[in-house]
Design an enzyme around this catalytic site. Structure first.
Site, PDB file in Angstrom:
ATOM      1  CG  ASP A   1      -1.246   7.672   0.488  1.00  0.00           C
ATOM      2  OD1 ASP A   1      -0.118   8.160   0.291  1.00  0.00           O
ATOM      3  OD2 ASP A   1      -2.190   7.812  -0.292  1.00  0.00           O
TER       4      ASP A   1
ATOM      5  CG  ASP B   1      -1.518   1.275   1.544  1.00  0.00           C
ATOM      6  OD1 ASP B   1      -2.200   1.771   0.639  1.00  0.00           O
ATOM      7  OD2 ASP B   1      -1.357   1.810   2.660  1.00  0.00           O
TER       8      ASP B   1
HETATM    9 MG    MG Z   1      -2.686   3.231   3.616  1.00  0.00          MG
END
Ligand code: MG
Length: 239
Positions: free
Chosen positions: A10, A8
């Site tokens: 962020d 992922d």
């Molecule tokens: Mg995230």
């Protein structure tokens, strides 16, 4: 076969909030507005309420973009008459996309993965806007270590849907057993891994960890990049 790490973006490798704060400061100063932590907090809360209104269909995307900056001007005591607020919004998005901020230790971590796990492949699996993700990745030097990007805007599907992950596996060209998802979010990353039936690492877990691990069938938890590295190294030896 490789060891395919799907990360992922962020709050896993990049700090979205820090980029947003930086961009807002640049835009506020450029427009003659004062900037402080209080201004950022206010903008963030107001922006969040607008996104909720957008989800409910109460406002349009353009109204959201206009409102958040007319509110910023008003909150800072500035005069927005004669200001093209949509252009201010575009400037903000552009500014954010070239101001990526790494999570502490993220760059060293991906370098180490590449150096010490020779068959590793690093992919980004992120929900969001392509320009924003790509620009922030490039501005931090992270792009040098990345083998592929899977961004929801490009793909037309989002995490946690199984379709999102099926596209990833197809592009990677290797069985899903050779893939593992790493992320901070239960509702997109961990649920996505569960939907796609792949292994998962919950990065920076919080709350009732044991309960969440059961609920989302999470395989590992890591509270630092050192822990994450050890988990991925071990996992790579097993698949
Ligand atoms: Mg995230």
């Amino acid at each position: 076969m490789h060891h395919n790490f799907l990360f992922d973006l962020d709050q896993t490798l990049l700090d979205f909030h820090a980029s947003e704060r930086k961009a807002l400061e640049i835009i506020a100063v450029k427009n003659g507005l004062g900037f402080s932590e209080d201004v950022y907090k206010h903008f963030k809360a107001f922006n969040k309420s607008l996104w909720l209104d957008l989800e409910k269909g109460i406002i349009t995307r353009q109204e959201l973009f206009l409102s958040r900056f007319s509110e910023l001007f008003e909150y800072c005591g500035g005069d927005s008459s004669g200001v093209d607020l949509l252009e201010v919004n575009n400037d903000f998005i552009r500014t954010m996309s070239v101001n990526g901020v790494l999570m502490d230790g993220a760059l060293e971590f991906v370098k180490k993965l590449k150096n010490e796990i020779p068959l590793s492949r690093i992919y980004i699996a992120s929900n969001g806007a392509t320009v924003n993700a790509k620009g922030r990745i490039a501005s931090t030097g992270l792009d040098e270590f990345i083998d592929g990007l899977f961004i929801s805007e490009d793909m037309g599907v989002t995490k946690p849907s199984e379709d999102f992950f099926d596209i990833c596996f197809e592009k990677i060209g290797e069985p899903k057993e050779a893939c593992i998802m790493v992320g901070d979010s239960l509702s997109s990353d961990m649920l996505g891994a569960q939907n796609a039936s792949i292994d998962s690492v919950w990065f920076m877990p919080s709350g009732d960890i044991e309960k969440s691990m059961k609920e989302y069938d999470i395989d590992y938890c890591a509270s630092s990049f050192d822990e994450l590295f050890d988990i991925l190294k071990r996992w790579s030896g097993e698949v």
